[in-house]
Design an enzyme around this catalytic site. Sequence first.
Site, mmCIF file in Angstrom:
data_model
loop_
_atom_site.group_PDB
_atom_site.id
_atom_site.type_symbol
_atom_site.label_atom_id
_atom_site.label_comp_id
_atom_site.label_asym_id
_atom_site.label_seq_id
_atom_site.Cartn_x
_atom_site.Cartn_y
_atom_site.Cartn_z
ATOM 1 N N PRO A 11 0.795 -1.222 0.000
ATOM 2 C CA PRO A 11 0.000 0.000 0.000
ATOM 3 C C PRO A 11 0.833 1.280 0.000
ATOM 4 O O PRO A 11 1.851 1.370 0.682
ATOM 5 C CB PRO A 11 -0.822 -0.099 1.301
ATOM 6 C CG PRO A 11 -0.070 -1.052 2.144
ATOM 7 C CD PRO A 11 0.572 -2.030 1.201
ATOM 8 N N ASN A 12 0.353 2.213 -0.784
ATOM 9 C CA ASN A 12 0.899 3.572 -0.884
ATOM 10 C C ASN A 12 2.216 3.664 -1.652
ATOM 11 O O ASN A 12 2.710 4.765 -1.899
ATOM 12 C CB ASN A 12 1.045 4.223 0.507
ATOM 13 C CG ASN A 12 -0.290 4.328 1.209
ATOM 14 O OD1 ASN A 12 -1.223 4.881 0.649
ATOM 15 N ND2 ASN A 12 -0.414 3.777 2.404
ATOM 16 N N ARG A 19 4.963 11.155 -2.541
ATOM 17 C CA ARG A 19 4.628 10.907 -1.137
ATOM 18 C C ARG A 19 5.824 11.237 -0.245
ATOM 19 O O ARG A 19 6.893 10.628 -0.394
ATOM 20 C CB ARG A 19 4.307 9.412 -1.030
ATOM 21 C CG ARG A 19 4.172 8.885 0.344
ATOM 22 C CD ARG A 19 4.197 7.365 0.338
ATOM 23 N NE ARG A 19 3.851 6.888 1.645
ATOM 24 C CZ ARG A 19 4.082 5.667 2.078
ATOM 25 N NH1 ARG A 19 4.644 4.777 1.286
ATOM 26 N NH2 ARG A 19 3.741 5.325 3.281
ATOM 27 N N TYR A 24 10.902 9.417 1.472
ATOM 28 C CA TYR A 24 10.939 8.344 0.460
ATOM 29 C C TYR A 24 11.649 8.746 -0.829
ATOM 30 O O TYR A 24 11.820 7.909 -1.716
ATOM 31 C CB TYR A 24 9.511 7.877 0.151
ATOM 32 C CG TYR A 24 8.819 7.273 1.356
ATOM 33 C CD1 TYR A 24 9.255 6.070 1.903
ATOM 34 C CD2 TYR A 24 7.741 7.926 1.965
ATOM 35 C CE1 TYR A 24 8.633 5.522 3.020
ATOM 36 C CE2 TYR A 24 7.113 7.385 3.078
ATOM 37 C CZ TYR A 24 7.560 6.187 3.605
ATOM 38 O OH TYR A 24 6.958 5.648 4.710
ATOM 39 N N ASN A 76 8.172 -5.301 -0.450
ATOM 40 C CA ASN A 76 7.984 -4.152 0.427
ATOM 41 C C ASN A 76 6.490 -4.093 0.696
ATOM 42 O O ASN A 76 5.715 -3.632 -0.150
ATOM 43 C CB ASN A 76 8.478 -2.858 -0.231
ATOM 44 C CG ASN A 76 8.329 -1.661 0.692
ATOM 45 O OD1 ASN A 76 7.693 -1.752 1.754
ATOM 46 N ND2 ASN A 76 8.894 -0.526 0.298
ATOM 47 N N ALA A 79 2.973 -0.502 5.060
ATOM 48 C CA ALA A 79 2.490 -0.529 6.443
ATOM 49 C C ALA A 79 2.032 -1.925 6.872
ATOM 50 O O ALA A 79 2.042 -2.237 8.074
ATOM 51 C CB ALA A 79 1.350 0.473 6.606
ATOM 52 N N GLU A 100 12.940 -8.795 2.380
ATOM 53 C CA GLU A 100 12.104 -7.639 2.723
ATOM 54 C C GLU A 100 12.878 -6.355 2.418
ATOM 55 O O GLU A 100 14.070 -6.266 2.726
ATOM 56 C CB GLU A 100 11.775 -7.691 4.221
ATOM 57 C CG GLU A 100 11.010 -6.492 4.714
ATOM 58 C CD GLU A 100 10.849 -6.477 6.233
ATOM 59 O OE1 GLU A 100 11.809 -6.822 6.963
ATOM 60 O OE2 GLU A 100 9.759 -6.109 6.693
ATOM 61 N N HIS A 102 12.596 -1.989 2.676
ATOM 62 C CA HIS A 102 11.951 -0.711 2.997
ATOM 63 C C HIS A 102 12.805 0.407 2.427
ATOM 64 O O HIS A 102 14.029 0.397 2.597
ATOM 65 C CB HIS A 102 11.808 -0.512 4.514
ATOM 66 C CG HIS A 102 10.922 -1.533 5.145
ATOM 67 N ND1 HIS A 102 9.555 -1.506 4.988
ATOM 68 C CD2 HIS A 102 11.208 -2.621 5.879
ATOM 69 C CE1 HIS A 102 9.032 -2.540 5.615
ATOM 70 N NE2 HIS A 102 10.008 -3.238 6.164
ATOM 71 N N ARG A 109 12.690 5.460 12.687
ATOM 72 C CA ARG A 109 11.409 6.174 12.645
ATOM 73 C C ARG A 109 10.545 5.800 13.857
ATOM 74 O O ARG A 109 11.066 5.360 14.879
ATOM 75 C CB ARG A 109 10.715 5.884 11.306
ATOM 76 C CG ARG A 109 11.566 6.337 10.105
ATOM 77 C CD ARG A 109 10.870 6.068 8.793
ATOM 78 N NE ARG A 109 9.633 6.823 8.684
ATOM 79 C CZ ARG A 109 8.687 6.561 7.771
ATOM 80 N NH1 ARG A 109 8.864 5.571 6.905
ATOM 81 N NH2 ARG A 109 7.593 7.281 7.726
HETATM 82 C C1 DQA Z 1 7.934 1.564 4.003
HETATM 83 C C2 DQA Z 1 7.993 1.824 5.502
HETATM 84 C C3 DQA Z 1 6.628 1.563 6.140
HETATM 85 O O1 DQA Z 1 6.694 1.825 7.531
HETATM 86 C C4 DQA Z 1 5.588 2.476 5.529
HETATM 87 O O2 DQA Z 1 4.326 2.201 6.083
HETATM 88 C C5 DQA Z 1 5.563 2.403 4.057
HETATM 89 C C6 DQA Z 1 6.842 2.370 3.335
HETATM 90 C C7 DQA Z 1 9.265 1.914 3.315
HETATM 91 O O3 DQA Z 1 9.446 1.487 2.173
HETATM 92 O O4 DQA Z 1 10.089 2.628 3.892
HETATM 93 O O5 DQA Z 1 4.525 2.469 3.436
HETATM 94 O O6 DQA Z 1 7.692 0.179 3.782
#
Ligand code: DQA
Length: 151
Positions: A11-12, A19, A24, A76, A79, A100, A102, A109
């Site tokens: 998501p996102n 964003r 990011y 990735n 959240a 994984e 990020h 954070r």
């Molecule tokens: C993320 C880190 C997560 O905490 C966050 O919710 C994201 C992006 C990252 O790529 O840094 O959506 O996965």
Amino acid sequence: MAKTIYVLNGPNLNLLGTREPDIYGHHTLADVEKLCRDTAARFGLTAECRQTNREGELVDFIHEARDKKVAGIVINAGAYSHTSIAIHDALVGVQIPAVEVHVSNVYARERFRHQSFIAKAAFATLSGFGIEGYGLAITGLASKIGAAAKS
Ligand code: DQA
């Protein structure tokens, strides 16, 4: 035939580039996916990239990876990394080597980002390298699955 790996974004991550660029960066999801395809190709691998904002669809992609005999997964989960036992269970269930990723350094954070259910199902985690983390993840995954760099 070239081995396939899946690159799964949750998501996102479709909002990358616009964003919270201070966290990011300015690269887009399209940049990430190109980086992944190019890095995979260096090891003779094909990267298939998927993004979804839905938890269950991530679970479905992981199941599909097993059906298609995919050699590895870079994920990735956004959240959902911090909340999803379902994605953890899917990764454990299919037994495909997974890394994984990020983009941000989640450990620098908020505390709620310090826990990852994905980390418990992955053989490695990269956090804080920006989008380059995807390239590093594929390089490590290639080594893990025995895919050598092409000269
Ligand atoms: C993320 C880190 C997560 O905490 C966050 O919710 C994201 C992006 C990252 O790529 O840094 O959506 O996965």
